[in-house]
Design a protein around this motif. Structure first.
Motif, PDB file in Angstrom:
ATOM      1  N   ASN A 179      11.215   6.503   0.277  1.00 21.95           N
ATOM      2  CA  ASN A 179      10.122   6.596   1.240  1.00 21.95           C
ATOM      3  C   ASN A 179      10.543   5.799   2.475  1.00 21.95           C
ATOM      4  O   ASN A 179      10.649   4.579   2.428  1.00 21.95           O
ATOM      5  CB  ASN A 179       8.844   6.021   0.622  1.00 21.95           C
ATOM      6  N   SER A 182      -1.606   7.271   1.903  1.00 22.48           N
ATOM      7  CA  SER A 182      -0.476   6.711   1.143  1.00 22.48           C
ATOM      8  C   SER A 182      -0.443   7.252  -0.280  1.00 22.48           C
ATOM      9  O   SER A 182       0.629   7.431  -0.852  1.00 22.48           O
ATOM     10  CB  SER A 182      -0.542   5.179   1.131  1.00 22.48           C
ATOM     11  N   LYS A 183      -1.617   7.524  -0.860  1.00 18.42           N
ATOM     12  CA  LYS A 183      -1.614   8.053  -2.224  1.00 18.42           C
ATOM     13  C   LYS A 183      -0.966   9.436  -2.276  1.00 18.42           C
ATOM     14  O   LYS A 183      -0.341   9.799  -3.285  1.00 18.42           O
ATOM     15  CB  LYS A 183      -3.041   8.116  -2.784  1.00 18.42           C
ATOM     16  N   SER A 235       0.810  -1.222   0.000  1.00 14.26           N
ATOM     17  CA  SER A 235       0.000   0.000   0.000  1.00 14.26           C
ATOM     18  C   SER A 235       0.840   1.267   0.000  1.00 14.26           C
ATOM     19  O   SER A 235       0.408   2.311  -0.502  1.00 14.26           O
ATOM     20  CB  SER A 235      -0.934   0.006   1.216  1.00 14.26           C
ATOM     21  N   GLN A 236       2.061   1.230   0.541  1.00 11.78           N
ATOM     22  CA  GLN A 236       2.862   2.445   0.644  1.00 11.78           C
ATOM     23  C   GLN A 236       3.414   2.918  -0.697  1.00 11.78           C
ATOM     24  O   GLN A 236       3.627   4.110  -0.887  1.00 11.78           O
ATOM     25  CB  GLN A 236       4.025   2.224   1.611  1.00 11.78           C
ATOM     26  N   GLN A 237       3.659   2.001  -1.617  1.00 16.03           N
ATOM     27  CA  GLN A 237       4.306   2.362  -2.878  1.00 16.03           C
ATOM     28  C   GLN A 237       3.443   2.077  -4.108  1.00 16.03           C
ATOM     29  O   GLN A 237       3.777   2.528  -5.203  1.00 16.03           O
ATOM     30  CB  GLN A 237       5.627   1.611  -3.022  1.00 16.03           C
ATOM     31  N   VAL A 265       1.532  10.390  -0.257  1.00 13.07           N
ATOM     32  CA  VAL A 265       2.970  10.150  -0.159  1.00 13.07           C
ATOM     33  C   VAL A 265       3.519   9.727  -1.517  1.00 13.07           C
ATOM     34  O   VAL A 265       4.580  10.194  -1.952  1.00 13.07           O
ATOM     35  CB  VAL A 265       3.278   9.079   0.906  1.00 13.07           C
ATOM     36  N   SER A 266       2.781   8.867  -2.224  1.00  2.67           N
ATOM     37  CA  SER A 266       3.213   8.445  -3.554  1.00  2.67           C
ATOM     38  C   SER A 266       3.313   9.634  -4.497  1.00  2.67           C
ATOM     39  O   SER A 266       4.251   9.733  -5.300  1.00  2.67           O
ATOM     40  CB  SER A 266       2.225   7.416  -4.121  1.00  2.67           C
ATOM     41  N   SER A 320       9.026   5.221   5.290  1.00  2.00           N
ATOM     42  CA  SER A 320       7.951   4.553   6.045  1.00  2.00           C
ATOM     43  C   SER A 320       7.822   5.090   7.467  1.00  2.00           C
ATOM     44  O   SER A 320       7.381   4.374   8.366  1.00  2.00           O
ATOM     45  CB  SER A 320       8.177   3.032   6.103  1.00  2.00           C
ATOM     46  N   TYR A 358       0.375   6.526   8.513  1.00  4.78           N
ATOM     47  CA  TYR A 358      -0.528   6.365   7.372  1.00  4.78           C
ATOM     48  C   TYR A 358      -1.981   6.182   7.811  1.00  4.78           C
ATOM     49  O   TYR A 358      -2.272   5.437   8.756  1.00  4.78           O
ATOM     50  CB  TYR A 358      -0.129   5.138   6.551  1.00  4.78           C
ATOM     51  N   GLU A 365      -3.912   4.477   6.117  1.00  6.96           N
ATOM     52  CA  GLU A 365      -4.157   3.068   5.794  1.00  6.96           C
ATOM     53  C   GLU A 365      -3.928   2.141   6.987  1.00  6.96           C
ATOM     54  O   GLU A 365      -4.438   1.009   6.994  1.00  6.96           O
ATOM     55  CB  GLU A 365      -3.266   2.637   4.625  1.00  6.96           C
ATOM     56  N   ASN A 366      -3.204   2.603   8.007  1.00 10.69           N
ATOM     57  CA  ASN A 366      -3.057   1.789   9.215  1.00 10.69           C
ATOM     58  C   ASN A 366      -4.406   1.477   9.857  1.00 10.69           C
ATOM     59  O   ASN A 366      -4.569   0.442  10.505  1.00 10.69           O
ATOM     60  CB  ASN A 366      -2.163   2.500  10.240  1.00 10.69           C
TER      61      ASN A 366
END
Length: 298
Positions: free
Chosen positions: A104, A178-179, A11-13, A181-182, A106, A144, A146-147
């Protein structure tokens, strides 16, 4: 431009692929298993097997690449392997004349080693990257959003209308999608003025637990209350996913937070300055929850 993305199945990348495609880039995405090839192709990337412990393979897959979106695997049986993995990628990038590497991390990096291997080795990676001679940008994201999709949180939302998380209610956090951060990673790749830069990034809202629950409720359309999850309960839920030792290490961190009188900063007050160099439209908690409401319902 050809961009090689590490960690693209996570999900992070994963969203780096779409953000880079918007810029017209050709994206090559690494994976440790051919089982992920279809997912990566459907996202618009060219999948390639990439074992970061394999030095010759790293040299091979970085040939002809212009930039690398890099991340160390989050869960490693031996966290210290992360340093060698990073060195293999950085060395391969030097060998093949990569123009820029964007990392990134994290999470926000500590100022000095704190005795936690997963954090401490990142400081060694940072030193190695800085001294590599490569052009680089380091993106350090806060916690995140997403967590909240994790097994320690999402079921509580559906079954009990509680937002369970092990951070103290009184601790403010600048949650980040996360989006976003991307998107920041991709902007860093394309900004030719950034050659040796580090950015600590967060969302634009600095929310304590009850404030987070209010924002979540607005997006969800139902009242959700904050539940300051006991670290031991969090650990028990997390252990089947990352192992007993890993879960205990993470839980001990949250236990230290719940016993603290002051909290580590998880919000960048100067995000407006960051966004001048990395122009990204940031996502609020309410917007993110609306986008992911179905996930929490089901």
């Amino acid at each position: 431009m050809k961009i090689l993305v590490f960690g693209a199945t996570g999900s992070q990348q994963f969203n780096v692929i779409g953000e880079a495609k918007k810029k017209g880039a050709t994206v090559i995405a690494t994976t440790s298993s051919e089982k992920s090839f279809d997912k990566l192709r459907e996202s618009g990337a060219q999948p390639v097997l990439g074992d970061m412990s394999n030095t010759s393979q790293m040299i091979e897959i970085t040939k002809g690449i212009d930039a690398i979106a890099f991340m160390i695997p989050v869960s490693l049986p031996n966290p210290f392997d992360g340093l060698q993995f990073a060195k293999n990628v950085i060395d391969a990038a030097k060998t093949n004349g990569i123009k820029k590497l964007v990392w990134n991390t994290s999470g926000w990096l500590p100022e000095q080693k704190i005795g936690v291997p997963t954090d401490d080795i990142k400081l060694d990676v940072k030193d190695y990257l800085i001294n590599s001679g490569l052009e680089y940008v380091i993106i350090e994201p806060t916690i995140y959003m997403e967590n909240m999709m994790g097994a320690f949180c999402a079921p509580f939302i559906k079954n009990e209308k509680k937002l369970a998380y092990p951070t103290p209610e009184a601790m403010p956090v600048g949650w980040i999608a996360s989006k976003d951060v991307s998107a920041l990673v991709v902007e860093a790749i394309y900004n030719e003025n950034l050659k040796a830069d580090t950015f600590q990034v967060s969302g634009l809202e600095n929310l304590k637990g009850n404030e987070l629950a209010i924002a979540f409720s607005k997006g969800f359309g139902e009242e959700i209350v904050y539940y300051e999850q006991p670290p031991k309960e969090f650990q028990a839920i997390l252990a089947p996913f990352i192992g007993e030792e890993g879960a205990a290490a993470v839980a001990s961190y949250y236990e230290s937070l719940q016993n603290a009188t002051t909290y580590p900063p998880k919000f960048n007050n100067n995000m407006d300055q960051v966004l001048q160099q990395l122009p990204v439209k940031m996502t609020s908690v309410e917007e993110w929850v609306k986008e992911n409401k179905e996930y929490f319902q089901n």
